[in-house]
Scaffold this motif. Structure first.
Motif, PDB file in Angstrom:
ATOM      1  N   ARG A 154     -32.792 -35.579  14.085  1.00  0.00           N
ATOM      2  CA  ARG A 154     -32.489 -36.819  13.359  1.00  0.00           C
ATOM      3  C   ARG A 154     -31.221 -36.669  12.520  1.00  0.00           C
ATOM      4  O   ARG A 154     -30.418 -37.603  12.410  1.00  0.00           O
ATOM      5  CB  ARG A 154     -33.664 -37.201  12.451  1.00  0.00           C
ATOM      6  N   GLY A 155     -31.042 -35.491  11.928  1.00  0.00           N
ATOM      7  CA  GLY A 155     -29.834 -35.247  11.148  1.00  0.00           C
ATOM      8  C   GLY A 155     -28.585 -35.381  12.005  1.00  0.00           C
ATOM      9  O   GLY A 155     -27.607 -36.037  11.629  1.00  0.00           O
ATOM     10  N   GLU A 156     -28.647 -34.772  13.196  1.00  0.00           N
ATOM     11  CA  GLU A 156     -27.494 -34.869  14.099  1.00  0.00           C
ATOM     12  C   GLU A 156     -27.299 -36.308  14.577  1.00  0.00           C
ATOM     13  O   GLU A 156     -26.176 -36.742  14.803  1.00  0.00           O
ATOM     14  CB  GLU A 156     -27.694 -33.937  15.304  1.00  0.00           C
ATOM     15  N   GLN A 157     -28.387 -37.037  14.709  1.00  0.00           N
ATOM     16  CA  GLN A 157     -28.285 -38.435  15.143  1.00  0.00           C
ATOM     17  C   GLN A 157     -27.647 -39.281  14.047  1.00  0.00           C
ATOM     18  O   GLN A 157     -26.866 -40.186  14.293  1.00  0.00           O
ATOM     19  CB  GLN A 157     -29.685 -38.969  15.464  1.00  0.00           C
ATOM     20  N   TRP A 158     -27.980 -38.933  12.816  1.00  0.00           N
ATOM     21  CA  TRP A 158     -27.536 -39.738  11.674  1.00  0.00           C
ATOM     22  C   TRP A 158     -26.100 -39.409  11.284  1.00  0.00           C
ATOM     23  O   TRP A 158     -25.273 -40.278  11.101  1.00  0.00           O
ATOM     24  CB  TRP A 158     -28.507 -39.461  10.515  1.00  0.00           C
ATOM     25  N   ARG A 159     -25.847 -38.123  11.188  1.00  0.00           N
ATOM     26  CA  ARG A 159     -24.538 -37.726  10.667  1.00  0.00           C
ATOM     27  C   ARG A 159     -23.929 -36.540  11.408  1.00  0.00           C
ATOM     28  O   ARG A 159     -23.146 -35.782  10.829  1.00  0.00           O
ATOM     29  CB  ARG A 159     -24.655 -37.394   9.182  1.00  0.00           C
ATOM     30  N   GLY A 160     -24.291 -36.352  12.663  1.00  0.00           N
ATOM     31  CA  GLY A 160     -23.742 -35.223  13.394  1.00  0.00           C
ATOM     32  C   GLY A 160     -23.236 -35.647  14.756  1.00  0.00           C
ATOM     33  O   GLY A 160     -22.757 -36.765  14.938  1.00  0.00           O
ATOM     34  N   HIS A 161     -23.381 -34.753  15.711  1.00  0.00           N
ATOM     35  CA  HIS A 161     -22.895 -35.022  17.061  1.00  0.00           C
ATOM     36  C   HIS A 161     -23.664 -36.140  17.754  1.00  0.00           C
ATOM     37  O   HIS A 161     -23.189 -36.693  18.738  1.00  0.00           O
ATOM     38  CB  HIS A 161     -23.011 -33.751  17.916  1.00  0.00           C
ATOM     39  N   GLY A 162     -24.872 -36.416  17.251  1.00  0.00           N
ATOM     40  CA  GLY A 162     -25.695 -37.387  17.957  1.00  0.00           C
ATOM     41  C   GLY A 162     -25.425 -38.832  17.553  1.00  0.00           C
ATOM     42  O   GLY A 162     -26.069 -39.740  18.073  1.00  0.00           O
ATOM     43  N   THR A 163     -24.472 -39.054  16.657  1.00  0.00           N
ATOM     44  CA  THR A 163     -24.211 -40.419  16.203  1.00  0.00           C
ATOM     45  C   THR A 163     -23.852 -41.303  17.393  1.00  0.00           C
ATOM     46  O   THR A 163     -22.907 -41.013  18.130  1.00  0.00           O
ATOM     47  CB  THR A 163     -23.043 -40.428  15.195  1.00  0.00           C
ATOM     48  N   GLY A 164     -24.637 -42.313  17.582  1.00  0.00           N
ATOM     49  CA  GLY A 164     -24.342 -43.252  18.659  1.00  0.00           C
ATOM     50  C   GLY A 164     -24.767 -42.776  20.038  1.00  0.00           C
ATOM     51  O   GLY A 164     -24.515 -43.454  21.035  1.00  0.00           O
ATOM     52  N   VAL A 165     -25.391 -41.620  20.100  1.00  0.00           N
ATOM     53  CA  VAL A 165     -25.844 -41.115  21.406  1.00  0.00           C
ATOM     54  C   VAL A 165     -27.329 -41.450  21.555  1.00  0.00           C
ATOM     55  O   VAL A 165     -28.147 -40.991  20.768  1.00  0.00           O
ATOM     56  CB  VAL A 165     -25.629 -39.586  21.508  1.00  0.00           C
ATOM     57  N   ARG A 166     -27.659 -42.242  22.548  1.00  0.00           N
ATOM     58  CA  ARG A 166     -29.047 -42.716  22.643  1.00  0.00           C
ATOM     59  C   ARG A 166     -30.003 -41.659  23.194  1.00  0.00           C
ATOM     60  O   ARG A 166     -31.196 -41.713  22.923  1.00  0.00           O
ATOM     61  CB  ARG A 166     -29.123 -43.971  23.517  1.00  0.00           C
ATOM     62  N   ASN A 167     -29.494 -40.731  23.976  1.00  0.00           N
ATOM     63  CA  ASN A 167     -30.361 -39.707  24.568  1.00  0.00           C
ATOM     64  C   ASN A 167     -29.742 -38.334  24.387  1.00  0.00           C
ATOM     65  O   ASN A 167     -28.754 -38.015  25.046  1.00  0.00           O
ATOM     66  CB  ASN A 167     -30.553 -39.974  26.069  1.00  0.00           C
ATOM     67  N   PHE A 168     -30.304 -37.555  23.493  1.00  0.00           N
ATOM     68  CA  PHE A 168     -29.817 -36.187  23.364  1.00  0.00           C
ATOM     69  C   PHE A 168     -30.964 -35.315  22.870  1.00  0.00           C
ATOM     70  O   PHE A 168     -32.023 -35.814  22.465  1.00  0.00           O
ATOM     71  CB  PHE A 168     -28.603 -36.098  22.436  1.00  0.00           C
ATOM     72  N   VAL A 169     -30.760 -34.004  22.979  1.00  0.00           N
ATOM     73  CA  VAL A 169     -31.748 -33.082  22.420  1.00  0.00           C
ATOM     74  C   VAL A 169     -31.038 -32.103  21.498  1.00  0.00           C
ATOM     75  O   VAL A 169     -29.855 -31.800  21.664  1.00  0.00           O
ATOM     76  CB  VAL A 169     -32.513 -32.294  23.515  1.00  0.00           C
ATOM     77  N   PHE A 170     -31.778 -31.651  20.532  1.00  0.00           N
ATOM     78  CA  PHE A 170     -31.307 -30.615  19.619  1.00  0.00           C
ATOM     79  C   PHE A 170     -32.190 -29.401  19.870  1.00  0.00           C
ATOM     80  O   PHE A 170     -33.409 -29.464  19.665  1.00  0.00           O
ATOM     81  CB  PHE A 170     -31.447 -31.096  18.180  1.00  0.00           C
ATOM     82  N   ILE A 171     -31.579 -28.324  20.343  1.00  0.00           N
ATOM     83  CA  ILE A 171     -32.351 -27.108  20.609  1.00  0.00           C
ATOM     84  C   ILE A 171     -32.022 -26.081  19.538  1.00  0.00           C
ATOM     85  O   ILE A 171     -30.860 -25.707  19.363  1.00  0.00           O
ATOM     86  CB  ILE A 171     -32.024 -26.548  22.009  1.00  0.00           C
TER      87      ILE A 171
END
Lengths: 411, 411, 411, 411
Positions: free
Chosen positions: D196-213
């Motif tokens: 969620r952190g990466e989605q909010w303010r990291g690489h995941g911003t605006g990416v609808r499908n990703f995983v953080f391992i």
């Protein structure tokens, strides 16, 4: 009395006579001459020499037409005695056998848990005690053949990698034991000896290429290739515990005990049982008992273990092309496991070798040790190629030099 | 002229003299007597006999004090000639060598693509043509040793599983070729011969336990164990193409060519290259060229191939404990591949054997065939244990029976 | 008649009424008001509007105290019709369903083997013919939902990777079909639709997290996560044919069809059977028949296949944590296979998910297509969030724009 | 003051205004009306209401033509404060953030080694102490979001499988902490929060499908699918430590920690280093340092680790089809490892997803916790769908009921 012919030729004649009797049993001089293609005179000379020295003795006369009966000679089995030892982590078995491989006395005791020199002393004591039962001195033994887990390194005369006997790696077992008893000693890997046992008096009789795979606490393989025990460059041939099967080949967790041994050795099987829902603390024996009573975890455990053993056999088959695989050891010889392996093997190789259970069971190693001892006695007493070997009366104590046997020519 | 001593003893003396000269080179009678521990008279008799029969010839005289020089004898190499054949799917190489293993003539031609009897005829023709170059008749050859891919089954005298030569499995190659030439023929797996080649004149000289792993179109291994070629129960020892490595051990897709061969044989490598993004149609040679120019797909292909070969070597190590692994074949001998294997091997076994490139390269099989031929000539001509073997003049054509050599005692 | 309140609020009220009747079945206005927490006046207005437009119709009156009976309204199911299509490599199934998801007509024919546009034409023809049976024009359909193997790429409107229908990848199926019929079309992966089918009317009812794994000619998985179909970034979620299971993960032979699909798809199973000694040419159906009659090769084939499926389920479990795994497809739904998977699964994961057979069988995809069609009709007709959606009489042909549905919001 | 329109419609208007300002930043009423498609009067009413309640505040006036400038409103960030907690085995990080997600205060301390209730007390104390720094009472916080290793089971309110904090599994952390602070608490898996952190303010911003391992002491994965955090049926989605990769899938030794985690977690990596000849006792940090100085064992260790991670990513790709894989954790985020994974990944999948390093590093979990806290504040304060939610002045303490947030709807 000795023939004037070259010693080598006489040696060959002696050897031919002994071999013929060993092979065919009690035989008359006439039959010996026929079989060996030697003159009756030569045979008579040789038999006389062997009888005088004590190696042969007359058994009686053949039944035949009157006036045509002949003296039949047999090996004087008692003319050479040897000790066979199977030294395991929990049990120590000792047997004393004669020139024909008859086990005259045998005993099994728990291995001294103190390990190291105490164990060597225990071995010596057991041999002496068995010899005493037979009214001979241990010193009269021609040889001691000792089988033990681990790789015996001839260079250092130490037993390597025998984790089940504490401190044994620090003792020069060969030197201490032969000094203690005054008898030459051969040390050999116990699985190699078990393979020799099966070759001598088990499923391997007459089979030129087979392997004996032992699965118990540890895992090992003895290889008979073209009729001979195969040891490899460092005595580590058959150390299939290190096969890259049962885990990721690149996982160095398998470096210590070996990937395959870690997976299918006793501890691995017990862990598998717990992982599959079996109760902790169960021994492998308990798991086989549970199997009989329909325990699903036990069934899964044995089946999965067999599924690891089968590719290992396939790998051995692709490398050695044995005619037969003999499964032994406290785990490997279990019929439930062998049935599973046999069922599964054709699924992982197009040419599955025949798989049979060890016929000698837990005695395979001891029998093999005795077989090696007999071989060594025969070679040393009657063998060609040892030019300076005079034939002495068996009762006379042989000089140790006569039996100086190098490790790498056993078998 | 033949000594009156027992034939066996004389045979042994003859053998000792020949072996001594083979081993040490040209030698005087005095030195022969010293080395063999025989009387000078016996040596003189034997040398005379051998010289008369044509096996020895005087080389000259030793330099020495005046009046003390002596005649030095050498093997009359030309007294025995043999043909070595390496029959591959694309190339047919033939050599004719002498008693000392000198290759006197050698030729390589493309294998007749029609396969079957045409190939056998081609082999015969090549031998005859090379013999003609040397001004001898093919009939004068003592033996023909033919190496070929596949397992040679002595019982049926057919070559099994040699997919690269069409129809060869249907021909009785041994019978047809020996009838055609009037010379005894030995057929042996080509990788086994390559192992013998390395043992005779390559990296394996003096190494009692090593393996030769050939990786080319196919995959195979020749095993030298305790100094002898190991063949297994059905001649299939070393068929490591069937190792359960490089795929799921339970995937019967690996049953045809073998799981390991499917993965690391030439076709497998080419497919891997395409799978990793390399251009289709590239040969393995192309891939190695691409590797030099930094092609990533080529680099991945070689590395992944090495990662499959390494566990196979680990498996072989755990089974046979070789002192050395010689990698050969058109792919296996590539230094880039060997470097990768060497780098990776310690990651999948705690005791990696030494890995070296074949020193004989693509000639290993031919050299091995010649080596076997020389061995067979020596055994047949000078060997003990063949009681009815009279020493004839080399020029006299040997009866075929004298050289009747059974498949399972080559090497 | 339309209320003067903000359109959004009215929309919400309309939606609440429809949802309530969809959920609870025929309902009176009083009960609707109670459930929705809205005033009776608002409900009366809304019901009148919906009845006038044709979406609701009075079913009758409630039985109740005299003078207290009330009109009960139900959805006018026939007010919206849609076509569901399951387009496979061998069979084409089409159904026409109503607003309540009742399948009013259904037909299955062999897929046109010419592939490409002929198949698209065949789909259109089947829809028109079924519509004609119902005395409606295909143009009156609200939507067509078509399921097919392969990944549908919304950007290009082409079906990717559907090897079983020749030429289908070259056709803009979406465009051609919607132009041809004058009806909006949705294309979806058939396994995704099967998952939706199970969610709608199968084992997945009420299960928020489950997967549907189809094993037939190919292998695929539909994922319902938190109640929604999960498609991934490129529509390729659930393409478990590419799991690194059933072969070496680094073997690019698995790149084409996928390592897992290669191993457990129909062709892989048939090959396995032959490899294990089964007769060539057997179909998977034959193998299951042979299993019943005790054929060992069939038994080995199914067991080994289950042993590959089980780790795949373990991998899916570790990734998605489904409450349930539904196995479907012509192979996946076979009880013999499911039994084997269930038995083996606990050996490769400590927390095996529940495994059940698809209840809808070969109709799962068609049912799912119908379910999606009903959803889309409900969303388009009654949904909030589409601000410009006026409620028109169902008989009036909807403008296509009203139903312009983007691929990535289905389900 | 409240408009006479239907409360739902007003709620939607309030939400639209807040969302617009959250999305676009400070905005004038005219622009709000334009964006929302609402009348200027409605907007004025709503803004007045929000300003009165304290959620909005005037920032200043737009620059514009004289007489045309307008008041610009921004969110009153301080109107809602929340605590984010990242509770690890060794470190405890706490932050207090406002309605806009600004971290106003932050502190990290070693985790209390006594574990259990002491750790819960430590968390409470840290929150109170940070609040005090900001001159607010902890009671005024709207919510506390706590991330921790392990699976949080909503039914029992206990944290499962968090082996690094002793005794934490026995404490009702949710109940104790919310009682202690008088603030609602959400507990979430730390890797999910990092995603969620990466989605909010990291690489995941605006990416609808990703995983953080995350790869560190343990291994885990947070899944963002279609923009939402995916948790699975039991909160165990993303527990990829249990993937059947890095060992025999049928080896139950992998049942405890998971086959994959056993192989690539910190302990596995350290063991691998020792197995490859590295010195014992080295931490993973030491191994990376050794790598820089050219240590071969370190190089082998990282490469082999990458070779296990790559197939895991391939498996995740085949299942979820993420657009991007973010690698994080103390090990996973190391560029040397990521480079190796990127290099190797195309060798085990035909469609490798993009792999990037976590941009938030060790703060990803804390940032994610703050993001969830902000979401929850927005949903609770401005969200639709909670019919009884009156808009109170931010300073008035919210009743806990208003924020009753169920575990399975976070994110």
């Amino acid at each position: 009395m000795v023939s004037t012919g070259p010693p080598v030729a006489r040696q060959i004649s002696l050897y031919a006579v002994i071999q013929s009797i060993l092979l065919h049993g009690p035989t008359s001089r006439a039959d010996l001459a026929k079989r060996a293609g030697l003159s009756r005179q030569t045979i008579s000379d040789v038999v006389l020499e062997l009888e005088t020295a004590g190696w042969l003795k007359p058994l009686g006369r053949t039944a035949g037409k009157p006036g045509r009966s002949a003296v039949v000679y047999e090996i004087n089995a008692a003319a050479g005695l040897a000790a066979a030892v199977d030294l395991g982590g929990t049990k120590l078995s000792v047997a004393i056998g004669d020139l024909l491989g008859n086990a005259l006395a045998e005993a099994t005791v728990p291995t001294d848990t103190r390990g190291g020199t105490q164990v060597v002393e225990q071995v010596a004591g057991q041999i002496e005690s068995l010899a005493a039962e037979l009214n001979v001195s241990a010193k009269q033994l021609k040889i001691v053949v000792l089988g033990t887990p681990g790789v015996f390194h001839p260079g250092t005369a130490h037993i390597m990698v025998a984790p089940n006997i504490p401190g044994i790696g620090e003792v020069n077992v060969l030197g201490v034991l032969s000094d203690r008893l005054g008898v030459p000693v051969i040390i050999e890997n116990d699985v190699n000896l078990a393979a020799r046992g099966e070759q001598w008096r088990g499923h391997g009789t007459g089979v030129r290429n087979f392997v004996f795979i032992a699965i118990g606490t540890g895992v090992g393989m003895g290889i008979i290739a073209d009729g001979h025990l195969l040891r490899g460059a460092r005595g580590a041939a058959g150390e299939i515990g290190y096969l890259p099967i049962g885990g990721d080949p690149y996982d160095p967790r398998g470096f210590t005990l070996g990937t395959f041994e870690t997976a299918v050795g006793g501890v691995g099987i017990a862990n598998r049982y717990v992982g599959f829902g079996g109760h902790g603390g169960a021994t492998v024996r308990d798991i086989f008992s549970a199997l009989e009573s329909g325990d699903a975890a036990a069934s899964a455990t044995i089946e999965e273990t067999a599924r690891l053993i089968a590719p290992a056999i396939a790998a051995v088959g692709a490398t050695l092309d044995p005619e037969m695989v003999i499964l032994g050891g406290s785990i490997g010889a279990r019929p439930e496991l062998i049935d599973a392996v046999r069922r599964i093997l054709p699924r992982c190789t197009p040419s599955p070798p025949r798989v049979v259970a060890s016929v000698l069971g837990s005695r395979a190693g001891l029998v093999g040790a005795l077989g090696v001892a007999v071989d060594r006695m025969h070679d040393a007493l009657f063998g060609v190629g040892l030019p300076a070997t005079p034939l002495l009366a068996p009762s006379a104590r042989r000089q140790q030099a006569d039996l100086r046997i190098v490790q790498d020519s056993v078998g």
